[in-house]
Design a protein around this motif. Structure first.
Motif, PDB file in Angstrom:
ATOM      1  N   THR A 249       0.953  -1.151  -0.103  1.00  0.00           N
ATOM      2  CA  THR A 249       0.138   0.050  -0.175  1.00  0.00           C
ATOM      3  C   THR A 249       0.989   1.068  -0.061  1.00  0.00           C
ATOM      4  O   THR A 249       2.079   1.140   0.021  1.00  0.00           O
ATOM      5  CB  THR A 249      -1.005   0.123   1.235  1.00  0.00           C
ATOM      6  N   ASN A 250       0.284   2.573  -0.297  1.00  0.00           N
ATOM      7  CA  ASN A 250       1.171   3.358  -0.102  1.00  0.00           C
ATOM      8  C   ASN A 250       2.211   3.840  -1.045  1.00  0.00           C
ATOM      9  O   ASN A 250       3.097   4.303  -0.822  1.00  0.00           O
ATOM     10  CB  ASN A 250       1.410   4.015   1.209  1.00  0.00           C
ATOM     11  N   GLU A 251       2.351   3.145  -2.328  1.00  0.00           N
ATOM     12  CA  GLU A 251       2.986   3.178  -3.238  1.00  0.00           C
ATOM     13  C   GLU A 251       2.618   3.902  -4.500  1.00  0.00           C
ATOM     14  O   GLU A 251       1.616   3.874  -4.902  1.00  0.00           O
ATOM     15  CB  GLU A 251       3.539   1.563  -3.676  1.00  0.00           C
ATOM     16  N   THR A 252       3.786   4.485  -5.115  1.00  0.00           N
ATOM     17  CA  THR A 252       3.381   5.309  -6.229  1.00  0.00           C
ATOM     18  C   THR A 252       4.383   4.764  -7.213  1.00  0.00           C
ATOM     19  O   THR A 252       5.645   4.964  -7.099  1.00  0.00           O
ATOM     20  CB  THR A 252       3.664   6.758  -6.043  1.00  0.00           C
ATOM     21  N   TYR A 253       4.070   4.397  -8.498  1.00  0.00           N
ATOM     22  CA  TYR A 253       4.772   3.832  -9.464  1.00  0.00           C
ATOM     23  C   TYR A 253       5.541   4.744 -10.311  1.00  0.00           C
ATOM     24  O   TYR A 253       4.327   5.603 -10.865  1.00  0.00           O
ATOM     25  CB  TYR A 253       4.465   2.536 -10.045  1.00  0.00           C
ATOM     26  N   LYS A 254       6.434   4.759 -11.152  1.00  0.00           N
ATOM     27  CA  LYS A 254       6.839   5.188 -12.397  1.00  0.00           C
ATOM     28  C   LYS A 254       6.023   4.670 -13.474  1.00  0.00           C
ATOM     29  O   LYS A 254       5.779   3.506 -13.489  1.00  0.00           O
ATOM     30  CB  LYS A 254       8.341   5.392 -12.654  1.00  0.00           C
ATOM     31  N   SER A 255       5.688   5.671 -14.398  1.00  0.00           N
ATOM     32  CA  SER A 255       5.040   5.125 -15.549  1.00  0.00           C
ATOM     33  C   SER A 255       5.919   4.202 -16.621  1.00  0.00           C
ATOM     34  O   SER A 255       7.279   4.353 -16.266  1.00  0.00           O
ATOM     35  CB  SER A 255       4.361   6.008 -16.499  1.00  0.00           C
TER      36      SER A 255
END
Length: 530
Positions: A249-255
Motif C-alpha cells: 500500500t501507499n506506493e507510487t509507481y513510475k510510468s
C-alpha cells in the motif's frame, strides 16, 4: 566543509579484468531483485532494524524466518519475463543488511534452509536465469545487523566501527559467505557489494578473477542518473516505485514511459540500468511491476539495437533527442522522446551534432520504411538532407504497436555511416566554500573545453541530501542563476541551512544542450535548525 568529490566515481576498478568490464558495458539492462524475510511485512528491507527496540529485533529474527513460505515461488517465471523484456543480467539480494542469507550456508543458522520453505532460493534463481542466457549476479551486504546484534553492538550503518574492516569476526564471516557464493552456485558473473567493500572485493577477485565487482569498484548511482557521462563502465540502479522490496500500500509507481526514458538517458550517458522488482511474500511479481516490465519489453523488442553494445555519442542529447552510438561511432541512434510521435505522422528533425556522408542511410528501428498499414498512398520512405544548419532527417512513424494507435513511447531513428559535426563542451565543478556571514555556499565552476559552443552560460545546481543513503539523491536539482563564462572561474551562490549536507555540481548552458560537471558533497557548519 567539502566532504567528497565525484562520489559516484571514487572506487577503483583496477581489480576488474578490462575485457570483463567491456563485456559488462555491452549488457545495457539488468534486473535487480530485492526479496528477503521482511517482504512479509511490506516494510523497507532491513532498515527498520536501525534504531529499533530490543523486542522488535528479537521478534524480527525469531518470527519472520518461521513464517517464510512463498508457496507460489517459481524462478522460471521470473527468468522468462526478464528474458522477454531483454534483461541481460540479474542481481539477487543473497544477503541484505539484516544478515539473513537467502541461500544455504554453513556460516550461520540464519539462512533460508532453516525456514519452513527450506529451498535454496538463490541457487534456484541463478540457475533459472542462466538457463535463459542471462548473466548471474549476487548482491551482498558487508553490513550484517544480525552479527552486530549477537555481539551486543548497536545496529547501525555507514560508520567505521560497524564495518568488516573494524571487526575481524565479521570480515571472516563475510569472506566465507562470498567464497560459498562464488564456488558453490555455478558461474557468478557479477557481485554488488552494498556497503564498505574493503577487503571483500579483493577476496572476490582472488576467488574468481573473472567476476565483475560493480558496487565497490565501479560507480553505481542509486535512484538517480548522473548529470554528466562518467568515463568507463557504470551502473544506475533504481526502483519502479519508492521502495526496493514489495510495498503493498501507499506506493507510487513510475510510468512505463518514464522507465523507458530513464533507460534511454542512462545508455546515452554510457551506463547500464539495473531496474528493480520486489516480489510479493508468496513469490509472485506484483502486477503493477509486471505490467511495466511488459511495456519496457515491447519497447526493447523493437529498439534493442539502440541499447545493447552501444556507447555515448559526442553529445548525450539535443533537447528531447537522445543519442547512443555504435562502438566505431559510425552508426548513431536518435531516440525521439518528449511529445508522442503519432502513428502515420511524418516528422522532421534538424541534428547539429551529426554530419552525413555520401554513404549515409536512415531508417526507423522495427520498420521497413516501405509502407503503412491501410494507407498505401503515403510515402513511408525515410530521407535525409545535409544543410549548413545541420543534418535534416524526415521520417514517417508507420508501425502500429497498440490497437488504438496511441503507443506513447520513443521512436528510434538509425543513421549509418555518419560523422560527428560537433565537439562537446566540458565544464568542471572546481570547489565549494561556505560564507557564514551570508549563509551561502559558493560553487566554483570552470569551462574545461568550449567545444563547438560559441558561448557558455555557467552556474550550479544543488540538492539537500541530509540523512540520505550514500548513493541516494532526490529527483530534482535546484539551479542557481546562470552568467556568461567570461572569467576563468565563475562562482555560483545559493543560500543554505547550517548543519546540512548538500550535493552540488556545475551547470552549463550552450545553444546545443545543458552540460554538467562532477558532483561534490558539502556539509555546512553548525547545527541543523540552529
Amino acid at each position: 566543509m567539502l566532504i567528497e568529490s565525484n562520489p559516484v566515481a571514487h572506487a577503483s576498478a583496477d581489480g576488474n579484468a578490462a575485457d570483463r568490464v567491456e563485456w559488462f558495458r555491452d549488457l545495457g539492462l539488468g534486473l535487480f531483485i530485492h526479496w528477503s524475510i521482511d517482504t512479509q511485512l511490506g516494510s523497507d528491507v532491513s532498515h527498520p532494524l536501525v534504531g529499533a527496540s530490543e523486542d522488535f529485533v528479537q521478534r524480527y529474527y525469531d518470527e519472520l524466518p518461521r513464517r517464510f513460505r512463498p508457496r507460489r515461488f517459481d524462478p522460471t517465471e521470473w527468468a522468462e519475463l526478464a528474458d522477454l523484456v531483454g534483461m541481460r543480467y540479474v542481481v539477487f539480494t543473497t544477503k541484505h543488511h539484516n544478515g539473513f542469507c537467502m541461500f544455504r550456508t554453513a556460516t550461520t543458522e540464519r539462512h533460508v534452509g532453516n525456514t519452513p520453505f527450506g529451498r535454496d532460493v538463490t541457487a534456484e534463481i541463478l540457475d533459472a536465469f542462466r538457463e535463459r542466457g542471462i548473466a548471474a549476479g549476487v548482491y551482498f551486504s558487508p553490513d550484517d545487523f544480525a552479527w552486530l546484534w549477537e555481539q551486543g553492538i548497536p545496529i547501525q550503518r555507514s560508520i567505521p566501527s560497524v564495518q568488516p574492516a573494524a571487526n575481524p569476526g565479521l570480515m571472516e564471516l563475510a569472506k566465507a559467505q562470498i567464497t560459498e557464493l562464488l564456488t558453490e552456485f555455478g558461474t557468478v558473473d557479477l557481485v554488488f557489494f552494498d556497503g564498505e567493500a574493503e577487503g571483500l572485493r579483493d577476496h572476490a577477485w582472488k576467488t574468481d578473477s573473472a567476476v565483475v565487482v560493480t558496487r565497490g569498484a565501479l560507480p553505481t548511482p542509486e535512484q538517480y542518473i548522473p548529470g554528466q557521462p562518467i568515463d568507463g563502465a557504470w551502473e544506475s540502479n533504481l526502483t519502479m516505485g519508492t521502495q526496493w522490496t514489495y510495498k503493498p500500500t501507499n506506493e507510487t509507481y513510475k510510468s512505463g514511459t518514464r522507465l523507458i526514458e530513464i533507460l534511454i538517458e542512462t545508455r546515452a550517458k554510457g551506463g547500464n540500468l539495473l531496474l528493480n522488482i520486489g516480489p510479493k511474500p508468496d513469490g509472485t511479481i506484483p502486477v503493477e511491476q509486471e505490467a511495466r516490465l511488459q511495456e519496457l519489453g515491447l519497447w526493447m523488442f523493437v529498439n534493442r539495437e539502440a541499447i545493447y553494445a552501444t556507447r555515448p555519442w559526442v553529445v548525450t542529447n539535443e533537447g528531447e533527442l537522445w543519442f547512443t552510438a555504435s562502438k566505431d561511432a559510425k552508426t548513431v541512434y536518435v531516440i525521439v522522446t518528449g511529445e508522442r510521435w503519432k502513428w502515420g505522422e511524418r516528422r522532421e528533425f534538424q541534428l547539429r551534432s551529426i554530419k552525413a556522408t555520401e554513404h549515409t542511410e536512415v531508417s526507423i528501428l522495427g520498420q521497413s520504411g516501405q509502407l503503412m498499414e491501410y494507407r498505401p498512398e503515403l510515402d513511408a520512405t525515410p530521407r535525409w538532407e545535409q544543410t549548413e544548419a545541420g543534418l535534416v532527417v524526415s521520417a514517417l512513424n508507420a508501425q502500429r504497436l497498440y490497437n488504438d494507435k496511441k503507443w506513447p513511447n520513443p521512436v528510434v531513428i538509425k543513421l549509418t555511416n555518419v560523422e560527428a559535426a560537433a565537439e562537446p563542451t566540458r565544464i568542471s565543478t572546481v570547489d565549494a566554500s561556505w560564507d557564514e556571514a551570508t549563509s551561502t555556499i559558493s560553487v566554483g565552476v570552470a569551462v574545461l573545453a568550449r567545444g563547438s559552443s560559441e558561448s557558455v552560460l555557467l552556474g550550479a545546481e544543488y540538492q539537500d541530501i541530509t540523512g540520505m543513503d550514500t548513493m541516494e539523491r532526490p529527483d530534482e536539482w535546484t539551479p542557481t542563476e546562470l552568467v556568461a563564462a567570461e572569467d576563468a572561474v565563475v562562482h555560483a551562490l545559493f543560500r543554505a541551512e547550517p548543519g546540512r549536507l548538500y550535493a552540488v555540481r556545475a551547470l552549463g548552458r550552450t545553444a546545443l544542450l545543458d552540460v554538467r560537471g562532477p558532483e561534490l558533497k558539502f556539509r555546512t557548519p553548525g547545527t541543523a535548525g540552529g
